[in-house]
Design a protein around this motif. Structure first.
Motif, PDB file in Angstrom:
ATOM      1  N   VAL A 109      51.257  59.892  46.374  1.00 49.39           N
ATOM      2  CA  VAL A 109      50.529  59.114  45.364  1.00 49.39           C
ATOM      3  C   VAL A 109      51.239  57.780  45.112  1.00 49.39           C
ATOM      4  N   VAL A 110      52.563  57.842  44.969  1.00 51.01           N
ATOM      5  CA  VAL A 110      53.337  56.615  44.760  1.00 51.01           C
ATOM      6  C   VAL A 110      53.182  55.692  45.967  1.00 51.01           C
ATOM      7  N   GLY A 111      53.211  56.264  47.170  1.00 47.37           N
ATOM      8  CA  GLY A 111      53.040  55.463  48.385  1.00 47.37           C
ATOM      9  C   GLY A 111      51.673  54.800  48.435  1.00 47.37           C
ATOM     10  N   SER A 112      50.643  55.507  47.995  1.00 43.29           N
ATOM     11  CA  SER A 112      49.293  54.933  47.969  1.00 43.29           C
ATOM     12  C   SER A 112      49.212  53.782  46.974  1.00 43.29           C
ATOM     13  N   LYS A 113      49.805  53.950  45.808  1.00 48.31           N
ATOM     14  CA  LYS A 113      49.818  52.875  44.800  1.00 48.31           C
ATOM     15  C   LYS A 113      50.613  51.684  45.327  1.00 48.31           C
ATOM     16  N   ARG A 114      51.690  51.983  46.024  1.00 48.33           N
ATOM     17  CA  ARG A 114      52.517  50.926  46.600  1.00 48.33           C
ATOM     18  C   ARG A 114      51.708  50.107  47.598  1.00 48.33           C
ATOM     19  N   LYS A 115      50.904  50.780  48.422  1.00 51.68           N
ATOM     20  CA  LYS A 115      50.052  50.064  49.372  1.00 51.68           C
ATOM     21  C   LYS A 115      49.045  49.176  48.647  1.00 51.68           C
ATOM     22  N   ASP A 116      48.479  49.686  47.562  1.00 53.76           N
ATOM     23  CA  ASP A 116      47.541  48.874  46.767  1.00 53.76           C
ATOM     24  C   ASP A 116      48.243  47.644  46.216  1.00 53.76           C
ATOM     25  N   ASP A 117      49.478  47.822  45.734  1.00 51.38           N
ATOM     26  CA  ASP A 117      50.245  46.684  45.197  1.00 51.38           C
ATOM     27  C   ASP A 117      50.568  45.671  46.292  1.00 51.38           C
ATOM     28  N   ILE A 118      50.910  46.156  47.469  1.00 49.29           N
ATOM     29  CA  ILE A 118      51.209  45.266  48.591  1.00 49.29           C
ATOM     30  C   ILE A 118      49.969  44.464  48.976  1.00 49.29           C
ATOM     31  N   GLU A 119      48.829  45.140  49.041  1.00 49.84           N
ATOM     32  CA  GLU A 119      47.580  44.443  49.377  1.00 49.84           C
ATOM     33  C   GLU A 119      47.242  43.396  48.319  1.00 49.84           C
ATOM     34  N   SER A 120      47.460  43.731  47.068  1.00 52.53           N
ATOM     35  CA  SER A 120      47.193  42.786  45.979  1.00 52.53           C
ATOM     36  C   SER A 120      48.108  41.559  46.085  1.00 52.53           C
ATOM     37  N   GLN A 121      49.388  41.792  46.346  1.00 52.36           N
ATOM     38  CA  GLN A 121      50.322  40.676  46.513  1.00 52.36           C
ATOM     39  C   GLN A 121      49.923  39.802  47.703  1.00 52.36           C
ATOM     40  N   TYR A 122      49.537  40.446  48.782  1.00 52.72           N
ATOM     41  CA  TYR A 122      49.127  39.712  49.980  1.00 52.72           C
ATOM     42  C   TYR A 122      47.918  38.821  49.678  1.00 52.72           C
ATOM     43  N   ARG A 123      46.928  39.393  49.034  1.00 53.55           N
ATOM     44  CA  ARG A 123      45.710  38.620  48.718  1.00 53.55           C
ATOM     45  C   ARG A 123      46.026  37.465  47.771  1.00 53.55           C
ATOM     46  N   GLN A 124      46.904  37.695  46.814  1.00 57.14           N
ATOM     47  CA  GLN A 124      47.271  36.636  45.874  1.00 57.14           C
ATOM     48  C   GLN A 124      47.982  35.495  46.607  1.00 57.14           C
ATOM     49  N   ARG A 125      48.933  35.840  47.465  1.00 59.30           N
ATOM     50  CA  ARG A 125      49.636  34.808  48.230  1.00 59.30           C
ATOM     51  C   ARG A 125      48.685  34.066  49.162  1.00 59.30           C
ATOM     52  N   ASP A 126      47.772  34.795  49.801  1.00 57.04           N
ATOM     53  CA  ASP A 126      46.813  34.169  50.701  1.00 57.04           C
ATOM     54  C   ASP A 126      45.907  33.204  49.938  1.00 57.04           C
ATOM     55  N   ALA A 127      45.494  33.586  48.737  1.00 60.03           N
ATOM     56  CA  ALA A 127      44.658  32.692  47.920  1.00 60.03           C
ATOM     57  C   ALA A 127      45.436  31.436  47.536  1.00 60.03           C
ATOM     58  N   GLN A 128      46.725  31.583  47.232  1.00 61.58           N
ATOM     59  CA  GLN A 128      47.543  30.416  46.897  1.00 61.58           C
ATOM     60  C   GLN A 128      47.674  29.481  48.100  1.00 61.58           C
ATOM     61  N   ILE A 129      47.866  30.050  49.265  1.00 60.44           N
ATOM     62  CA  ILE A 129      47.980  29.227  50.468  1.00 60.44           C
ATOM     63  C   ILE A 129      46.655  28.530  50.754  1.00 60.44           C
ATOM     64  N   SER A 130      45.538  29.227  50.575  1.00 57.97           N
ATOM     65  CA  SER A 130      44.221  28.609  50.773  1.00 57.97           C
ATOM     66  C   SER A 130      44.020  27.454  49.797  1.00 57.97           C
ATOM     67  N   GLN A 131      44.460  27.643  48.574  1.00 58.02           N
ATOM     68  CA  GLN A 131      44.340  26.573  47.573  1.00 58.02           C
ATOM     69  C   GLN A 131      45.192  25.366  47.983  1.00 58.02           C
ATOM     70  N   GLN A 132      46.371  25.614  48.536  1.00 56.23           N
ATOM     71  CA  GLN A 132      47.212  24.511  49.002  1.00 56.23           C
ATOM     72  C   GLN A 132      46.555  23.785  50.183  1.00 56.23           C
ATOM     73  N   TYR A 133      45.902  24.539  51.068  1.00 57.23           N
ATOM     74  CA  TYR A 133      45.151  23.911  52.161  1.00 57.23           C
ATOM     75  C   TYR A 133      44.047  23.011  51.600  1.00 57.23           C
ATOM     76  N   GLN A 134      43.323  23.493  50.610  1.00 54.82           N
ATOM     77  CA  GLN A 134      42.256  22.693  50.013  1.00 54.82           C
ATOM     78  C   GLN A 134      42.814  21.415  49.405  1.00 54.82           C
ATOM     79  N   GLN A 135      43.948  21.511  48.716  1.00 54.06           N
ATOM     80  CA  GLN A 135      44.571  20.318  48.147  1.00 54.06           C
ATOM     81  C   GLN A 135      44.974  19.343  49.247  1.00 54.06           C
ATOM     82  N   LEU A 136      45.500  19.873  50.344  1.00 54.49           N
ATOM     83  CA  LEU A 136      45.894  19.027  51.467  1.00 54.49           C
ATOM     84  C   LEU A 136      44.683  18.298  52.047  1.00 54.49           C
ATOM     85  N   TYR A 137      43.585  19.016  52.240  1.00 58.50           N
ATOM     86  CA  TYR A 137      42.383  18.392  52.798  1.00 58.50           C
ATOM     87  C   TYR A 137      41.795  17.363  51.832  1.00 58.50           C
ATOM     88  N   ASN A 138      41.829  17.660  50.543  1.00 53.42           N
ATOM     89  CA  ASN A 138      41.353  16.678  49.558  1.00 53.42           C
ATOM     90  C   ASN A 138      42.228  15.426  49.565  1.00 53.42           C
TER      91      ASN A 138
END
Length: 182
Positions: A109-138
């Motif tokens: 159960v802890v391992g499953s929650k850990r995977k959910d947390d890892i996926e959440s962190q990954y998506r958050q970082r990816d969104a930040q990088i996408s936002q930086q790309y948008q700023q660069l293009y602007n």
């Protein structure tokens, strides 16, 4: 007249130089963002695919559960040897097996929650990088617009200098270059 011509030429040169510098900086920023995105991908794949039950923390908890289970069975065997009876050791073994099984289930159960947390962190970082790309293009779009405006201003300065020369002397700066030869 010569001053306005020199000023327009310097303006055009600085516009071109500024555009090249901004383009080089944007390329470096894009390369850094690409590196960040790849690093985030690598981190995600490595962490998401780890077996949590094989981590040091999980192994420590399983070892503690097995040691506690072994101790309970040994205590029950000692009591049985002194007092007699056969079911106490069997009951201790069943309880120990349940405890180890429950510990493993909790770790899953802890391992499953850990995977959910890892996926959440990954998506958050990816969104930040996408936002930086948008700023660069602007920023690139703004730089192109500014360079075009500066080039237009320098060109208008040259035309203004030509018109001023034509009004002052009757000849334009570029008039001799575009006349038909007879």
């Amino acid at each position: 007249m010569i001053g306005s011509l020199v000023g327009a030429g310097v303006g055009l040169f600085s516009s071109i130089f500024g555009g090249i510098s901004a383009s080089n900086a944007a390329k470096k920023a894009e390369a850094e963002l690409k590196s960040q995105r790849q690093s985030n991908e690598d981190w995600y794949r490595r962490r998401y695919n780890e077996d949590y039950t094989q981590t040091a923390e999980a192994q420590r908890l399983m070892t503690q559960a097995r040691d506690l289970a072994r101790e309970q069975i040994q205590n029950a065997a000692g009591r049985q040897a002194v007092m007699g009876g056969t079911t106490e050791v069997d009951n201790a073994r069943a309880q120990a097996a349940d405890m180890v099984s429950d510990t493993l289930a909790d770790l899953v159960v802890v391992g499953s929650k850990r995977k959910d947390d890892i996926e959440s962190q990954y998506r958050q970082r990816d969104a930040q990088i996408s936002q930086q790309y948008q700023q660069l293009y602007n920023q690139r779009a703004a730089n192109i617009s500014n360079a075009a405006g500066a080039g237009m201003q320098a060109g208008m300065g040259l035309l203004g200098a030509d018109l001023g020369s034509h009004l002052d002397t009757g000849k334009g700066l570029f008039g001799d270059h575009f006349k038909k030869k007879k």
